[in-house]
Design a protein around this motif. Sequence first.
Motif, PDB file in Angstrom:
ATOM      1  N   SER A   1      -1.564   4.585  39.818  1.00 51.87           N
ATOM      2  CA  SER A   1      -0.416   4.399  38.938  1.00 51.87           C
ATOM      3  C   SER A   1      -0.363   2.965  38.426  1.00 51.87           C
ATOM      4  CB  SER A   1       0.883   4.738  39.666  1.00 51.87           C
ATOM      5  OG  SER A   1       1.062   3.872  40.786  1.00 51.87           O
ATOM      6  N   PHE A   2       0.183   2.810  37.221  1.00 48.29           N
ATOM      7  CA  PHE A   2       0.349   1.493  36.603  1.00 48.29           C
ATOM      8  C   PHE A   2       1.665   1.498  35.831  1.00 48.29           C
ATOM      9  CE2 PHE A   2      -0.090  -1.715  33.343  1.00 48.29           C
ATOM     10  CZ  PHE A   2      -0.675  -2.773  34.022  1.00 48.29           C
ATOM     11  N   THR A   3       2.484   0.467  36.042  1.00 52.48           N
ATOM     12  CA  THR A   3       3.800   0.378  35.404  1.00 52.48           C
ATOM     13  C   THR A   3       3.749  -0.591  34.244  1.00 52.48           C
ATOM     14  OG1 THR A   3       4.899   0.851  37.503  1.00 52.48           O
ATOM     15  CG2 THR A   3       6.241  -0.134  35.745  1.00 52.48           C
ATOM     16  N   VAL A   4       4.129  -0.107  33.065  1.00 56.44           N
ATOM     17  CA  VAL A   4       4.211  -0.959  31.875  1.00 56.44           C
ATOM     18  C   VAL A   4       5.567  -1.635  31.871  1.00 56.44           C
ATOM     19  CG1 VAL A   4       4.158  -1.029  29.357  1.00 56.44           C
ATOM     20  CG2 VAL A   4       2.622   0.508  30.598  1.00 56.44           C
ATOM     21  N   THR A   5       5.568  -2.957  31.851  1.00 55.31           N
ATOM     22  CA  THR A   5       6.797  -3.733  31.892  1.00 55.31           C
ATOM     23  C   THR A   5       7.206  -4.158  30.487  1.00 55.31           C
ATOM     24  OG1 THR A   5       5.527  -5.763  32.270  1.00 55.31           O
ATOM     25  CG2 THR A   5       6.279  -4.556  34.211  1.00 55.31           C
ATOM     26  N   GLU A   6       8.362  -4.827  30.410  1.00 61.45           N
ATOM     27  CA  GLU A   6       8.867  -5.301  29.127  1.00 61.45           C
ATOM     28  C   GLU A   6       7.854  -6.242  28.483  1.00 61.45           C
ATOM     29  OE1 GLU A   6      11.459  -4.482  27.460  1.00 61.45           O
ATOM     30  OE2 GLU A   6      12.521  -3.240  28.919  1.00 61.45           O
ATOM     31  N   ASP A   7       7.816  -6.205  27.144  1.00 65.36           N
ATOM     32  CA  ASP A   7       6.919  -7.114  26.441  1.00 65.36           C
ATOM     33  C   ASP A   7       7.260  -8.547  26.775  1.00 65.36           C
ATOM     34  OD1 ASP A   7       5.772  -4.954  25.327  1.00 65.36           O
ATOM     35  OD2 ASP A   7       6.835  -5.081  23.418  1.00 65.36           O
TER      36      ASP A   7
END
Length: 431
Positions: free
Chosen positions: A223-229
């Motif tokens: 799994s990989f979490t995309v964070t805020e730009d």
Amino acid sequence: MVGLSEQADRKVELATPDTYDVTASCVGPGTAADSATFTVTKAPGTENPSLSLSPEQGTPGQTLVTATTTGFGACLRGGSSISQTMVWQWDGEPLPTSTVGADNSTVTFRVPADASPSDEHTVRVSCGGTSKSASLTVIPIATPRLTLDKPQGPRGSQLTASGTGFACGEDRVTLLWDGQTSLDDSPSGTFSVHLTIPRDASISQHTVVASCSNHSDITDSQSFTVTEDSVGAAAPAALALAPARGAAGDDVQITGDRFACNDSRVVELSWDGQPLANSSADASGHFATTISVPANAQASSHIVRASCAAGSAAATAGFTVVVTGTNSETIPENPPPPPPPPPPPLGGIAVLVVLVIVGVLAVLAYRHWRKPRPKPTARVYATVSPTNGLPIVSTSETPAHGEVTHALRVLLHADLGTQTISEVDSEYTTQ
């Protein structure tokens, strides 16, 4: 004739494998005769049989093995005196095979899926009275494992995906974003590739999947979490030079941080716009390299620039080239103008003049304050009449104590409008 036939049979039994001429002729008077050829072959079971396996080891249910036999005589040539069926066994149990050659000398089979890792497995082939065995080593199936160098990051950032145990054979390992969008591919076995997070990925948790192209069961995911730009929030790329000044030819250490290059990790360097040797940033965006100050660099300020190949990150730093001498070093630059001289101290005469001026101003102010205020202006109006002639206006004023006399001023206008007489400073009569 009988005795001769028995003798011929004995010669055939003693003959070596070869082709012979057999001649028949009449016994006694006469010349009748004829001849023919006869080929002597090895009897079944008298050849040296062999069995070879390729490869000699494999994994259960995956490895395809090629088996080649030789020396099985009529069993391979189609003779009628021995059974034509070649029986294959795995540890004594029937083994399904597929014929490759037309003479049954080469077959293929897959390592049984239930074979346990061991060196004791035996492959046996038999045909009639001829048989041969060979050993095959079964190795355990490697468990595919995928790892990511970081668990989260913004869109467009990079991460490194590493894999082990992906036994795909000739296939390649495909890496997918959420099992659908292709990120990259790699040879099977052990790999390490750089991936770029899709720029349209949602701010949430996603999955990176690695699997063999034609064996989807050999797979693993993380799994990989995309964070805020990080635009506007993360610190920009930084560049530092050590030292920041020196002479032509000196070595300079260049250090960069936060060069998160999106296309690759190549960092391009330049000196006043002229390219230098490139460097490479690690996964965190850090790099360090050494350059030499150009030999033709003029003694002045210069700009060293570092940027990602696609321009996603860039930074600059200044370097001053100095001219070295025997006693000191000089930097050609315009000196600042000298500061203005301080005002001279006030002397006794200047103080006296200032006091006199202040006194005069005080007297004038007092007299102005004591001066009587003028009275409002008096206005007298006289109108010319055709019947009465010219008008006569008389005024008189008695000055008060301390006052001065006044005068009247007559203002005449060309029109027949109203005329105005304003008093000035003394008594005055006008007609």
